[in-house]
Design a protein around this motif. Sequence first.
Motif, short mmCIF file in Angstrom:
data_model
loop_
_atom_site.label_atom_id
_atom_site.label_comp_id
_atom_site.label_asym_id
_atom_site.label_seq_id
_atom_site.Cartn_x
_atom_site.Cartn_y
_atom_site.Cartn_z
N ALA A 239 0.83 -1.21 0.00
CA ALA A 239 0.00 0.00 0.00
C ALA A 239 0.87 1.26 0.00
O ALA A 239 1.12 1.86 1.04
CB ALA A 239 -0.94 -0.02 1.20
N SER A 240 1.31 1.66 -1.18
CA SER A 240 2.08 2.89 -1.30
C SER A 240 1.18 4.12 -1.19
O SER A 240 1.66 5.24 -1.08
CB SER A 240 2.83 2.93 -2.63
OG SER A 240 1.91 2.82 -3.71
N ARG A 241 -0.14 3.88 -1.23
CA ARG A 241 -1.14 4.91 -0.98
C ARG A 241 -1.99 4.49 0.21
O ARG A 241 -1.98 3.32 0.59
CB ARG A 241 -2.00 5.11 -2.23
CG ARG A 241 -1.34 5.97 -3.30
CD ARG A 241 -1.89 5.68 -4.68
NE ARG A 241 -1.37 4.41 -5.18
CZ ARG A 241 -1.92 3.74 -6.19
NH1 ARG A 241 -3.00 4.20 -6.78
NH2 ARG A 241 -1.39 2.60 -6.60
N PRO A 242 -2.71 5.40 0.83
CA PRO A 242 -3.42 5.05 2.06
C PRO A 242 -4.61 4.13 1.84
O PRO A 242 -5.40 4.31 0.92
CB PRO A 242 -3.87 6.42 2.60
CG PRO A 242 -3.90 7.32 1.40
CD PRO A 242 -2.80 6.85 0.51
N VAL A 243 -4.71 3.16 2.72
CA VAL A 243 -5.89 2.31 2.85
C VAL A 243 -6.41 2.56 4.26
O VAL A 243 -5.79 2.16 5.24
CB VAL A 243 -5.56 0.82 2.65
CG1 VAL A 243 -6.81 -0.03 2.87
CG2 VAL A 243 -4.98 0.59 1.26
N VAL A 244 -7.53 3.27 4.37
CA VAL A 244 -8.00 3.79 5.66
C VAL A 244 -9.27 3.10 6.09
O VAL A 244 -10.30 3.17 5.41
CB VAL A 244 -8.25 5.31 5.56
CG1 VAL A 244 -8.67 5.86 6.92
CG2 VAL A 244 -7.01 6.04 5.04
N LEU A 245 -9.23 2.42 7.23
CA LEU A 245 -10.43 1.83 7.80
C LEU A 245 -11.07 2.81 8.77
O LEU A 245 -10.37 3.52 9.51
CB LEU A 245 -10.11 0.53 8.55
CG LEU A 245 -9.70 -0.65 7.67
CD1 LEU A 245 -8.19 -0.69 7.48
CD2 LEU A 245 -10.18 -1.96 8.27
N THR A 246 -12.40 2.86 8.76
CA THR A 246 -13.13 3.67 9.73
C THR A 246 -14.39 2.94 10.14
O THR A 246 -14.75 1.89 9.57
CB THR A 246 -13.42 5.07 9.21
OG1 THR A 246 -13.80 5.92 10.31
CG2 THR A 246 -14.52 5.07 8.16
N CYS A 247 -15.10 3.49 11.12
CA CYS A 247 -16.16 2.74 11.77
C CYS A 247 -17.06 3.70 12.54
O CYS A 247 -16.96 4.92 12.38
CB CYS A 247 -15.53 1.73 12.73
SG CYS A 247 -14.42 2.52 13.94
N ALA B 5 -7.43 9.71 3.53
CA ALA B 5 -7.14 9.01 2.27
C ALA B 5 -6.67 9.97 1.19
O ALA B 5 -5.93 9.57 0.28
CB ALA B 5 -8.37 8.25 1.81
N ALA B 6 -7.09 11.23 1.28
CA ALA B 6 -6.69 12.23 0.29
C ALA B 6 -5.39 12.93 0.65
O ALA B 6 -4.86 13.70 -0.16
CB ALA B 6 -7.79 13.27 0.13
N GLU B 7 -4.85 12.68 1.83
CA GLU B 7 -3.63 13.33 2.28
C GLU B 7 -2.43 12.79 1.48
O GLU B 7 -2.13 11.60 1.51
CB GLU B 7 -3.43 13.05 3.79
CG GLU B 7 -2.06 13.38 4.33
CD GLU B 7 -1.66 14.84 4.13
OE1 GLU B 7 -0.49 15.09 3.80
OE2 GLU B 7 -2.53 15.71 4.31
N ARG C 31 -7.87 18.71 8.43
CA ARG C 31 -6.45 18.57 8.08
C ARG C 31 -5.81 17.48 8.93
O ARG C 31 -6.20 17.25 10.08
CB ARG C 31 -5.71 19.89 8.30
CG ARG C 31 -6.32 21.06 7.52
CD ARG C 31 -5.49 22.30 7.64
NE ARG C 31 -4.22 22.19 6.93
CZ ARG C 31 -3.37 23.20 6.77
NH1 ARG C 31 -3.64 24.39 7.29
NH2 ARG C 31 -2.25 23.03 6.12
N VAL C 32 -4.81 16.82 8.36
CA VAL C 32 -4.10 15.75 9.06
C VAL C 32 -2.87 16.34 9.74
O VAL C 32 -2.08 17.07 9.12
CB VAL C 32 -3.67 14.64 8.08
CG1 VAL C 32 -2.88 13.55 8.81
CG2 VAL C 32 -4.89 14.03 7.38
#
Length: 320
Positions: free
Chosen positions: A115-123, A146-148, A194-195
Amino acid sequence: MQVAATRKIVVLGTGGTIAGTSSVAGANVGYTAGQIGVQQLLAAVPALAQASPCNLEAEQIAQIDSKDMDFSVWARLAGRCAQHLADPLVAGIVITHGTDTLEETAWLLRELLAASRPVVLTCAMRPATALVPDGPQNLLDAVTLAAEPSACGVLMVAAGVVHGARAVSKVHPLRLDAFASGDEGSLGWVEAGRVRWAHGRAPAVTAPRHAALLPGLATAAWPRVEIVHSHAGADGCVVDWLVDKGVRGIVVAATGNGTLHRALEAALARAVAAGVAVRAASRCPEGRMLAIEGAPWRDAEGLSPVKARISLMLELMDGA
């Protein structure tokens, strides 16, 4: 003049409390998980349109309560993540998930995906029909993460806190900030859209150990690996029964720094002699066991028992 294609964030829905509903207006508990589709979840958060310059695409992978997560859903989810990550137009992936097994799914994906790009889990801890649901804000924060541009790897965000797949665990059955990362600490926060990274920079992505399993994961036979606990009065009978039933691996949740009841320790030694792979993790929610020496099994490299089980299954599948 050729117009450049727009980048996108793919939102994969699996159900969970974030998609749950209750027949009692405003109730926080007593709901049914996994009732609302992911497209409907996105439509309920108009602010998503401003959270990212990317287009949003939704895909329903499953519609379940995450306590019922199984190997077929895991295989489908991992496969779709890999396919989307192979698309250069995908800036990141968001996965909506139930809280009960989220940490397990996060670690599985961490072990499988490059995963060179973000894979973001949320709940969410409250259903979508609650008086004040937490899912919409968590979803908004997940899309922001995920857009950061600096984000990468398998991450998790809830209650504004960003966690990594290795350390995150559910630590409370009810409160909104139900997740923590122990003494490793969180990776950052999502604040006002913002992150902010905990150490001023995004964590580096780590290569997965079992990416070679991905192409055949949908048809693979998942080996039976079980978790047993060391506790006062343990006698080892469960271990002997599991060996008799053909278990391939056992993770023991040991007391303290890897200590075991002597009867359980003897049973585990018998299991190893019978060809069963054994790993030892600690029952303690924080800290890390020292490396095991002089025993016929290895420690779990600091993983929790549930994550150690996933790693051992993948090792057995990989022939490691």
